[in-house]
Scaffold this active site. Structure first.
Site, PDB file in Angstrom:
ATOM      1  N   ASN A   1      -0.526   7.249  12.097  1.00 27.66           N
ATOM      2  CA  ASN A   1      -0.876   8.661  12.195  1.00 27.66           C
ATOM      3  C   ASN A   1      -2.404   8.755  12.219  1.00 27.66           C
ATOM      4  O   ASN A   1      -3.060   8.576  11.206  1.00 27.66           O
ATOM      5  CB  ASN A   1      -0.301   9.415  10.985  1.00 27.66           C
ATOM      6  CG  ASN A   1      -0.599  10.905  11.028  1.00 27.66           C
ATOM      7  OD1 ASN A   1      -1.612  11.344  11.571  1.00 27.66           O
ATOM      8  ND2 ASN A   1       0.289  11.686  10.457  1.00 27.66           N
ATOM      9  N   PRO A   2      -2.974   8.987  13.398  1.00 27.59           N
ATOM     10  CA  PRO A   2      -4.436   8.953  13.501  1.00 27.59           C
ATOM     11  C   PRO A   2      -5.118  10.022  12.652  1.00 27.59           C
ATOM     12  O   PRO A   2      -6.292   9.886  12.327  1.00 27.59           O
ATOM     13  CB  PRO A   2      -4.705   9.172  14.994  1.00 27.59           C
ATOM     14  CG  PRO A   2      -3.425   9.554  15.606  1.00 27.59           C
ATOM     15  CD  PRO A   2      -2.307   9.187  14.683  1.00 27.59           C
ATOM     16  N   LYS A   3      -4.382  11.061  12.291  1.00 28.09           N
ATOM     17  CA  LYS A   3      -5.001  12.114  11.484  1.00 28.09           C
ATOM     18  C   LYS A   3      -5.148  11.657  10.023  1.00 28.09           C
ATOM     19  O   LYS A   3      -6.230  11.721   9.448  1.00 28.09           O
ATOM     20  CB  LYS A   3      -4.154  13.387  11.555  1.00 28.09           C
ATOM     21  CG  LYS A   3      -4.829  14.595  10.938  1.00 28.09           C
ATOM     22  CD  LYS A   3      -4.103  15.878  11.332  1.00 28.09           C
ATOM     23  CE  LYS A   3      -4.930  17.086  10.954  1.00 28.09           C
ATOM     24  NZ  LYS A   3      -4.343  18.325  11.476  1.00 28.09           N
TER      25      LYS A   3
ATOM     26  N   ALA B   1       1.668   1.342   3.670  1.00 28.47           N
ATOM     27  CA  ALA B   1       2.151   1.710   5.005  1.00 28.47           C
ATOM     28  C   ALA B   1       2.967   0.568   5.603  1.00 28.47           C
ATOM     29  O   ALA B   1       4.040   0.781   6.181  1.00 28.47           O
ATOM     30  CB  ALA B   1       0.965   2.041   5.907  1.00 28.47           C
TER      31      ALA B   1
ATOM     32  N   LYS C   1      -1.513  -2.735   9.475  1.00 32.81           N
ATOM     33  CA  LYS C   1      -2.314  -3.501   8.515  1.00 32.81           C
ATOM     34  C   LYS C   1      -2.779  -2.674   7.311  1.00 32.81           C
ATOM     35  O   LYS C   1      -3.212  -3.234   6.315  1.00 32.81           O
ATOM     36  CB  LYS C   1      -3.544  -4.086   9.209  1.00 32.81           C
ATOM     37  CG  LYS C   1      -3.229  -5.225  10.181  1.00 32.81           C
ATOM     38  CD  LYS C   1      -4.521  -5.749  10.786  1.00 32.81           C
ATOM     39  CE  LYS C   1      -4.271  -6.980  11.656  1.00 32.81           C
ATOM     40  NZ  LYS C   1      -5.545  -7.422  12.284  1.00 32.81           N
ATOM     41  N   GLY C   2      -2.750  -1.367   7.439  1.00 32.75           N
ATOM     42  CA  GLY C   2      -3.191  -0.530   6.322  1.00 32.75           C
ATOM     43  C   GLY C   2      -4.652  -0.159   6.425  1.00 32.75           C
ATOM     44  O   GLY C   2      -5.481  -0.934   6.913  1.00 32.75           O
TER      45      GLY C   2
ATOM     46  N   GLU D   1      -8.377   0.604   2.230  1.00 29.40           N
ATOM     47  CA  GLU D   1      -9.638   0.035   1.739  1.00 29.40           C
ATOM     48  C   GLU D   1     -10.671  -0.174   2.853  1.00 29.40           C
ATOM     49  O   GLU D   1     -11.865  -0.027   2.624  1.00 29.40           O
ATOM     50  CB  GLU D   1      -9.414  -1.335   1.071  1.00 29.40           C
ATOM     51  CG  GLU D   1      -8.028  -1.602   0.536  1.00 29.40           C
ATOM     52  CD  GLU D   1      -7.748  -1.043  -0.839  1.00 29.40           C
ATOM     53  OE1 GLU D   1      -8.689  -0.880  -1.626  1.00 29.40           O
ATOM     54  OE2 GLU D   1      -6.563  -0.753  -1.120  1.00 29.40           O
TER      55      GLU D   1
END
Lengths: 756, 345
Positions: A649-651, A527, A719-720, A723
């Protein structure tokens, strides 16, 4: 100077899409079956099928392959083995992929020696899949069997310090102070040993390659299941001496990877080798049991020692790990560093070693190293809190650090404290009775546990291309991957936002080596890295558009610099006076250009990396209910609070964290590959016996995003989340089980037998 | 998978004739196990007698009040049959504790009896397995054997029969009706599956060519006091580590009649008639249940310690018996506790 995403205007417009819970653009194709995976692509001519034969023994040498017997079967074209494999490339270096660890990479069919059970030894090529499978089943292969050793416990004495050399591996931090003295003198202390054995990635989609032999020299379209088409391409190009034009690698959809697709797997080697030799289109698909024949999360033994002063401040912290690796490569993960990043201690010691056994090289698996180390250290922290007489949540806040103690650098941002606070509030942590065995629901023991985690916020070099056609449609491409993360939709959002276009007017393509290069999809960096490259490419298009707008007669944007313009709702406007505006479609029409295109790039900022520590964080709160008589554990509630910069994108981000949470639960309660040391072989190599959760195992999971503004870790503030959602969960479950039962289980998975 | 011929039989006698007139023939029911085994190259029939058209799908009441389950009725149709649900809820629950809806929709009752073990080594051609290849050895004796048995095992084989349904059928004292080249015969359920002994390759007592045509249930279904407790590594789609099917007839707190069987612990659904007798005429109590559980596992033998090995099943099995008997007497929890239903969603 990097630009941030255009500031959202006060009035929300259709083109203001970053941060919105937008559905996956690839969703309809996936649920309707239109999305094609590697084994589903058609080819131009007839297609042949390769079936892989694997070694039944873990060590030894092939002495005879009765190939003639199966070649006599009509429709069987070739039996590839070390006896007839063409000598494409003989140097190790050619087999090194982008994320290969140090050592000598596995070269399929290269030699008669067997180095691990299930080693691929033969590829049978026939006109149908069924025929190839049948021929493989009757092929007789003779072996000289040698004694193997797959027992990590038996080679602890042969451990050596993990060497550097693998992308992403950070060696253990240097020791501080006097660990032994501080530990000996401290009033409160804990020490424990933690174990988990091998785990396999088990993505739904099997590894598969379809080679479309185009019949023009060595030109091929190679449809491969991978997390990075460019990595596969360079691997193939080096081994087979192919140009990038000849070896075009395509990976439009990836049915889960979790790290298994970071390195090119052997089926792509076999398929391309067979296609080149036979000059024919070919497909090779692994079986489910063959999915257990390559990398895995390594069996790791860990030791933790922690001590505090009277008030509960950590005075000593030691984290040691010993992991398995193969005899031919040194697979390394960052295991022990994370506890040192989360907690400041004046006296520390970190140690990370490897020992070699007769298995395939371990391979990064979701939150590699961190998931391993985090389970152990966050379990030990919980135990430490109890020893120090503190609530585990308070203990974490008491020992909170605003700088990264392992590197003495400030974090670019760290809202773990808010994760802990907001997560606790949502969970109702203040209702917790800290006494173990104190909470019940009928005849079930109830336990509440917490753990925190962190992961790297990293960036890799990536490129993207943006093409705005005369009809106003924007097509952006990058040879990145979407293994289910939501890359398609967030990159579409990024492009739409940057140029102020509605989502329907933007298409994002990925997974083709003809597109600008991108790194493998791993490390939670897509991202951030690809997102910044997409933004950059779109900004370059935007600059060209602005120039074209300024060439228009009486341009209202005359004299406006790019930095002073905004791209909103299909228009370019001046920031200072938004009535000074030109529609992009008008610019395109006036320009007479058929398209406007630009490439964009992004990469890590080495100066910021020297100055700062860049991490995402989370806090997981878990409720378990335990039937003590039967040892059954159910995770009835999880709150996972994540601080990972800006959420595009919170979804899809929530889906990532939900998936990560389920992975943590799976690691805690179920996952384990059973290694039979007598046979040197993994035995539960199927979905029936390698257990991962089913729907009935998953109850309420609540995801909170604590947003951070961070334009140092990333030019786009990201930040991605690939993980981070997994971290904390396994330890929080183990901690909750302690709270429920009073039993500390330090061995995963927490199967019922461990509570009897 | 090897090449094979296939005949669609339309009647049981025709199926038997077809099957016995071909070498290396097998019966094909729902195919949920056999076809998998053929794909794994573990079963290599050269001929299949397909049973799909046989008129054996009915579930009918027998004179005397029993119920006849057609061998070709699917597991799903059986579990949801009104007579089964009302009179044999133990059987219904047990079927529904197994596999997945998709598999139960295809799997047949006869096939359920004849499904093969899930022992890791049986499924992996690269490993020695006496059941798959007599005389090759048993890899499970020392290797990971979490899925294997602790009762009635032999040095040749410690595999388990994996069915859930069969555990209930054992407790219900079903009778298996089979048709063979010499006509029809019946087999008591206890005698249908066998212990491994020196011939683990034989799962059951069927003679060559014999075909299951129905499973007959006695009139007593223990609908007032029953339970199926299945303990497994996840809440669904996992074979039992230990399971217990219980049917009781109670008079107040006194157990008049008790039948129970265990799954996941032996080469057959495990019944212990002496242990059942210990319950009969007695007042239900935790002490009694513990004595019964101890009796059942008195001769048990575990094969190694730790979670990869199965010695834990002895203690887990005892606890499962105690819990299952408690549940059946009290009818306090008819929902399987291994599947947690969240009370506050």
């Amino acid at each position: 100077m990097s630009q941030t995403i255009a500031t959202p205007p006060t009035v929300r417009l259709d083109s203001d899409v970053i941060g919105k819970p937008i559905n996956r653009t690839d969703g309809p194709a996936k649920v309707s079956g239109a999305a094609k995976y590697a084994a589903e692509f058609g080819v131009t001519g007839p297609l042949w099928y390769g079936y892989i034969v694997n070694s039944p023994v873990a060590k030894g040498k092939i002495t005879k392959i009765h190939a003639d017997e199966v070649l006599a079967i009509q429709g069987v074209h070739k039996v590839f083995s070390h006896e007839n494999v063409p000598s494409f490339a003989w140097f190790d270096r050619a087999y090194k992929d982008d994320v290969a660890p140090g050592g000598s990479p596995f070269r399929p069919l290269h030699e008669p020696e067997i180095m691990f059970s299930q080693q691929p030894v033969v590829l049978v090529v026939a006109e149908t899949f069924e025929l190839a499978r049948y021929a493989a089943s009757v092929l007789r292969i003779e072996y000289d069997v040698e004694e193997h050793n797959t027992d990590l416990n038996s080679v602890i004495g042969e451990a050596f310090d993990a060497p550097r050399g693998k992308t992403g591996f950070v060696p253990p931090p240097k020791p501080k102070g006097d660990m032994n003295k501080a530990f000996a003198e401290a009033p409160h202390k804990v020490a424990g040993e933690y174990i988990h054995r091998a785990q396999h990635h088990n993505p739904m989609e099997m590894f598969a390659t379809t080679v479309d032999w185009l019949g023009d020299g060595k030109k091929m379209k190679i449809y491969d299941k991978t997390q990075g088409a460019p990595n596969v391409q360079q691997y193939l190009a080096k081994i087979f001496g192919l140009s990038t034009d000849e070896a075009r690698v395509i990976s439009k959809f990836t049915g889960g990877g979790f790290g298994s697709g970071l390195r090119p797997q052997y089926q792509v080697f076999l398929a391309v080798m067979a296609a080149l030799e036979l000059e024919h289109s070919i497909r090779v698909v692994m079986t489910r049991s063959q999915m257990f024949s390559f990398g895995h999360r390594p069996h790791t033994l860990q030791k933790l020692r922690i001590a505090t002063d009277e008030q509960g401040h950590i005075q000593a912290l030691e984290h040691k790990a010993l992991a398995e690796t193969s005899h031919f490569e040194n697979a390394t993960e960052t295991v022990v560093n994370w506890s040192g990043i989360l907690y400041n201690s004046p006296n520390t010691n970190f140690d990370y070693q490897l020992s070699k056994i007769d298995v395939f090289t371990p391979l990064d698996m979701r939150a590699p190293g961190a998931a391993t180390g985090n389970f152990a250290s966050e379990s030990a922290i919980d135990e430490m809190a109890y020893k120090a007489g503190l609530d585990p949540l308070d203990f974490r806040l008491l020992n909170y650090t605003y700088t990264d103690p392992t590197e003495n650098k400030p974090f670019t941002s760290k809202r773990l404290d808010d994760c802990l606070h907001e997560g606790a509030a949502r969970f109702g942590w203040d209702q917790r009775n800290p006494e173990p065995r104190s909470m019940r629901d009928g005849n079930l023991l109830v336990g509440w546990g917490v753990a925190s985690g962190c992961w790297d916020a990293s960036m890799q070099k990536a490129a993207a291309k943006a093409v705005l056609s005369a009809d106003g449609h924007l097509t952006v491409s990058s040879a990145t991957n979407d293994q289910g993360a939501g890359t398609y939709v967030i990159m579409t959002q990024m492009a739409a936002q940057t140029l102020g276009l509605p989502m329907e007017q933007v298409t994002f393509n990925l997974g083709d080596t003809e597109m600008p290069a991108a790194p493998v999809q791993g490390g939670s960096w897509t991202a951030n890295s690809v997102g910044a490259a997409v933004q950059n490419a779109c900004q370059e298009v935007g600059k060209k558009l602005l120039k074209l707008a300024q060439k228009m007669d009486n341009s209202p944007l005359d004299g406006v610099d790019f930095e002073d313009a905004q791209f909103v709702d299909g228009h370019i406007r001046a920031n200072e006076d938004i009535t000074r505006s030109v529609a992009i479609e008008d610019i395109l029409a006036a320009s007479g250009e058929s398209k406007i295109e630009a490439e964009g790039k992004a990469g890590p900022n080495p100066i910021n990396m020297l100055k700062y520590s860049m991490h995402s964080h989370n806090a997981a709160f878990v409720e378990v209910k335990v039937d003590e008589d039967l040892g059954t554990i159910h995770v009835t509630r999880v709150v996972n609070a994540v601080a990972a910069g800006r959420i595009l994108n919170p979804k899809t981000a929530r889906s990532q964290v939900l998936g990560g949470t389920v992975w943590g639960l799976s690691m805690a309660l179920m996952e384990e590959t059973y290694l039979n040391n007598d046979l040197g072989r993994y035995m539960n190599h199927n979905y029936a016996e390698y257990h991962i959760p089913v729907n009935a195992d998953i109850h309420k999971i609540d995801v909170i995003f604590v947003e951070e503004e961070d334009d140092i870790a990333s030019p786009i503030g990201v930040k991605g989340v690939g993980e981070i959602g997994m971290l904390g969960v396994a330890a929080a479950i183990a901690n909750a089980v302690y709270h429920a039962t009073g039993k500390r289980v330090r061995e995963l998975p927490l199967t019922s037998d461990k509570l009897l | 998978m090897n090449s094979f011929t296939l005949t669609q039989a339309t009647a049981a006698d025709e199926a038997v004739r077809d099957n016995t007139s071909h070498d290396g023939a097998a019966y094909l029911g729902g195919g949920t196990n056999l076809v998998d085994l053929m794909k794994y190259n573990l079963e290599r029939p050269s001929h299949l007698t397909s049973l799909g058209l046989l008129p054996l799908t009915d579930i009918t009441t027998l004179p005397g009040g029993g119920l006849r389950l057609g061998a070709l009725a699917t597991n799903a149709d059986t579990a949801w049959h009104p007579e089964v649900e009302a009179r044999y809820p133990l059987l219904s629950q047990t079927i529904l504790a197994g596999a997945t809806p998709q598999l139960r929709n295809a799997a047949t009752n006869g096939g359920n009896l004849n499904q093969r073990t899930r022992c890791y080594y049986f499924y992996d051609l690269a490993t020695p397995c006496n059941k798959r290849e007599p005389g090759s050895g048993c890899s499970a004796l020392t290797g990971p054997n979490r899925v294997c048995g602790v009762l009635g095992t032999s040095e040749s084989c410690i595999a388990t029969q994996p069915s859930d349904m069969c555990v209930a059928l054992a407790a219900l004292e079903a009778v298996v009706r089979v048709q063979g080249p010499d006509g029809e015969r019946t087999i008591k359920f206890d005698d249908y599956h066998r212990l491994p002994g020196d011939h683990p390759e034989k799962d059951n007592t069927l003679n060559p060519g014999e075909l299951v045509v129905s499973i007959d249930l006695p009139a007593e279904g223990y609908a007032d006091h029953f339970t199926y407790l299945k303990l497994r590594d996840r809440s669904s789609y996992a074979f039992a580590l230990v399971s217990v099917a219980v049917g009781l007839k109670m008079n107040g707190n006194t157990i008049e009649k008790a039948r129970f069987a265990l799954g996941g612990v032996a080469h057959k659904p495990w019944r212990d008639q002496e242990a059942e007798k210990m319950l009969e005429g007695q007042t239900a109590s935790p002490d009694l249940f513990r004595q019964v559980a101890a009796k059942v596992f008195a001769e048990a033998k575990g094969y190694g310690e730790g979670s990869l090995h199965n010695s834990f099943k002895i203690e887990l099995g005892k606890r499962a018996i105690v819990r299952a008997l408690k549940q059946a007497t009290e009818m306090s929890q008819v929902v399987n506790p291994n599947v947690f239903l969240n009370s506050n969603p």
